[in-house]
Scaffold this motif. Structure first.
Motif, short mmCIF file in Angstrom:
data_model
loop_
_atom_site.label_atom_id
_atom_site.label_comp_id
_atom_site.label_asym_id
_atom_site.label_seq_id
_atom_site.Cartn_x
_atom_site.Cartn_y
_atom_site.Cartn_z
N LEU A 95 27.94 38.06 37.83
CA LEU A 95 28.33 36.74 37.32
C LEU A 95 28.32 36.68 35.81
CD1 LEU A 95 26.80 34.15 39.81
CD2 LEU A 95 29.22 34.54 39.29
N GLU A 96 27.32 37.34 35.23
CA GLU A 96 27.21 37.38 33.78
C GLU A 96 28.42 38.10 33.18
OE1 GLU A 96 23.90 38.94 30.56
OE2 GLU A 96 23.37 38.94 32.69
N LYS A 97 28.79 39.22 33.83
CA LYS A 97 29.96 39.98 33.38
C LYS A 97 31.22 39.14 33.48
CE LYS A 97 29.09 43.84 35.68
NZ LYS A 97 29.29 45.11 36.40
N ARG A 98 31.36 38.47 34.61
CA ARG A 98 32.56 37.67 34.86
C ARG A 98 32.68 36.53 33.84
NH1 ARG A 98 36.12 38.00 39.03
NH2 ARG A 98 37.29 36.09 39.32
N HIS A 99 31.56 35.91 33.57
CA HIS A 99 31.52 34.84 32.59
C HIS A 99 31.99 35.35 31.22
CE1 HIS A 99 30.09 31.14 30.71
NE2 HIS A 99 29.63 31.91 29.75
N ARG A 100 31.46 36.51 30.84
CA ARG A 100 31.80 37.10 29.54
C ARG A 100 33.28 37.52 29.49
NH1 ARG A 100 31.80 37.35 24.29
NH2 ARG A 100 31.61 39.43 23.38
N VAL A 101 33.78 38.09 30.59
CA VAL A 101 35.18 38.52 30.63
C VAL A 101 36.10 37.30 30.47
CG1 VAL A 101 37.01 39.51 32.09
CG2 VAL A 101 34.79 40.65 31.91
N ILE A 102 35.77 36.22 31.14
CA ILE A 102 36.59 35.00 31.03
C ILE A 102 36.52 34.43 29.62
CG2 ILE A 102 36.74 32.58 31.80
CD1 ILE A 102 35.97 33.67 34.65
N GLU A 103 35.32 34.50 29.03
CA GLU A 103 35.16 34.05 27.64
C GLU A 103 36.05 34.87 26.70
OE1 GLU A 103 31.17 32.93 25.25
OE2 GLU A 103 31.35 35.06 25.72
N LEU A 104 36.06 36.19 26.92
CA LEU A 104 36.88 37.07 26.08
C LEU A 104 38.36 36.80 26.29
CD1 LEU A 104 34.67 40.22 26.62
CD2 LEU A 104 35.27 39.33 24.35
N LEU A 105 38.76 36.61 27.55
CA LEU A 105 40.17 36.31 27.83
C LEU A 105 40.59 35.00 27.15
CD1 LEU A 105 40.56 37.30 31.60
CD2 LEU A 105 41.61 38.42 29.62
N THR A 106 39.72 34.03 27.17
CA THR A 106 40.01 32.74 26.54
C THR A 106 40.16 32.90 25.03
OG1 THR A 106 38.73 31.70 28.30
CG2 THR A 106 39.26 30.33 26.40
N MET A 107 39.31 33.77 24.45
CA MET A 107 39.39 34.03 23.00
C MET A 107 40.74 34.59 22.58
SD MET A 107 35.60 35.58 22.28
CE MET A 107 36.26 36.78 21.16
N GLY A 154 43.61 33.97 24.16
CA GLY A 154 44.70 33.12 24.61
C GLY A 154 45.11 33.30 26.06
N LEU A 155 44.27 33.99 26.84
CA LEU A 155 44.51 34.07 28.29
C LEU A 155 43.45 33.21 28.98
CD1 LEU A 155 45.31 37.89 28.42
CD2 LEU A 155 46.95 36.03 28.66
N GLY A 156 43.34 33.32 30.31
CA GLY A 156 42.39 32.43 30.96
C GLY A 156 41.82 32.98 32.25
N PRO A 157 40.98 32.17 32.91
CA PRO A 157 40.30 32.62 34.13
C PRO A 157 41.28 33.03 35.24
CG PRO A 157 39.78 30.30 33.65
CD PRO A 157 40.58 30.81 32.52
N GLU A 158 42.48 32.47 35.23
CA GLU A 158 43.45 32.81 36.28
C GLU A 158 43.94 34.26 36.16
OE1 GLU A 158 43.89 30.84 33.72
OE2 GLU A 158 45.95 30.88 32.95
N HIS A 159 43.66 34.92 35.03
CA HIS A 159 44.15 36.28 34.81
C HIS A 159 43.14 37.36 35.18
CE1 HIS A 159 46.66 33.97 31.77
NE2 HIS A 159 47.52 34.45 32.62
N VAL A 160 41.94 36.96 35.51
CA VAL A 160 40.82 37.92 35.55
C VAL A 160 40.95 38.96 36.67
CG1 VAL A 160 39.19 36.57 36.95
CG2 VAL A 160 38.33 38.02 35.12
N ASP A 161 41.54 38.58 37.80
CA ASP A 161 41.62 39.53 38.93
C ASP A 161 43.00 40.16 39.08
OD1 ASP A 161 38.93 39.26 39.81
OD2 ASP A 161 39.44 37.25 40.53
N ARG A 162 43.82 40.02 38.07
CA ARG A 162 45.16 40.62 38.13
C ARG A 162 45.16 42.04 37.57
NH1 ARG A 162 49.00 35.66 36.20
NH2 ARG A 162 48.18 34.09 37.62
N TYR A 163 46.29 42.72 37.81
CA TYR A 163 46.47 44.10 37.34
C TYR A 163 47.40 44.12 36.12
CZ TYR A 163 44.17 45.75 41.55
OH TYR A 163 43.23 46.01 42.52
N PRO A 164 47.27 45.16 35.27
CA PRO A 164 48.08 45.22 34.05
C PRO A 164 49.58 45.01 34.26
CG PRO A 164 46.39 46.90 33.96
CD PRO A 164 46.28 46.25 35.32
N HIS A 165 50.14 45.52 35.37
CA HIS A 165 51.61 45.42 35.54
C HIS A 165 52.08 43.97 35.70
CE1 HIS A 165 50.67 45.33 39.95
NE2 HIS A 165 51.69 44.51 39.96
#
Ligand code: ADP
Ligand code: MG
Length: 240
Positions: A139-151, A153-164
């Motif tokens: 959970l801590e990792k996930r929280h940090r990843v979402i924080e980084l994505l938000t920084m 300009g992306l968001g929580p909806e992107h976290v489980d997607r693949y690069p393609h």
């Protein structure tokens, strides 16, 4: 001593940095048994002050990427030194190298090849957190990843997607988020907008500037395009 004081003034300093690549396929070398070398970087000096952006510009093939990789300690030099916060990075022991990996991060030119296509964005960005022990629970990792994505300009909806599933510009945002995961001080960006559409380049350059302000980052920003360099740099070093 005088020279130590000088070195500590700069966040990064290269002195006489040199990289020769042996050319094995060279016919003369094979016939004579002599080593023929390509002088990719031949004794260069430069420095980057904390908080500034040094633009490193030069035409293709002049040795910019080699320089970036040397000062990130991704390559061993043939000769010369590079100092990060006054320490020669080529004389560090393994535990100090791990610390350097937290201080200095790299953003590569090609956001297609730099992200593993089989990993989700969560896996890609949380990897450096795991390597450096920066998040213990899922959970801590996930929280940090979402924080980084938000920084970036992306968001929580992107976290489980693949690069393609992302455009080039979005992929570069993900690569930037991964670089920022360990909270580095220095980011070396090797032509990070060269592979992007011109319309997207300005957005990514603005993101770099905004992140620098928010996180007090120091940049070594490599480009072959002078207008990009002009947009982002405090000082410019020209490589021939
Ligand atoms: P730039 O990033 O400015 O385009 P590079 O640092 O990639 O330049 O390359 C500088 C020179 O070194 C080029 O001539 C390139 O072909 C050569 N070079 C780069 N990497 C290697 C390598 N691993 N082996 C041999 N030659 C290399
Ligand atoms: Mg290059």
């Amino acid at each position: 001593t005088m020279s130590t004081t000088m070195t500590n003034e700069y966040f990064l300093e290269a002195k006489g940095l040199t990289k020769y690549y042996p050319i094995r396929s060279d016919l003369l070398a094979r016939m004579t048994g002599r080593t023929v070398v390509l002088k990719a970087v031949d004794g260069i000096d430069f420095y980057v002050r904390r908080g500034e952006t040094l633009g490193l510009v030069g035409e293709s093939g002049c040795g910019k990427s080699t320089t970036g990789r040397l000062v990130a300690r991704l390559l061993e030099p043939t000769a010369g030194s590079a100092y990060v916060q006054g320490r020669d990075i080529f004389t560090l022991d393994p535990s100090e190298i791990l610390k350097l990996r937290k201080t200095v991060q790299f953003v590569f030119q090609d956001p297609y090849s730099s992200l593993n296509p089989r990993k989700t964005i969560m896996q890609i960005i949380s990897r450096p957190l795991e390597v450096h022990g920066l998040a213990s629970s899922f959970l801590e990792k996930r929280h940090r990843v979402i924080e980084l994505l938000t920084m970036v300009g992306l968001g929580p909806e992107h976290v489980d997607r693949y690069p393609h599933e992302f455009s080039g510009g979005q992929r570069q945002r993900i690569a930037i988020a991964r670089a920022l995961a360990v909270a580095p001080d220095l980011v070396i960006a090797d032509e990070p907008v060269s592979a992007l559409d011109v319309s997207i380049q300005a957005q990514i350059l603005n993101l770099f500037r905004q992140l620098q302000e928010e996180l007090h980052l120091t940049y070594l920003f490599i480009a072959h395009d002078l207008s990009v360099i002009r947009h982002i740099s405090n000082r410019v070093a020209v490589m021939y």
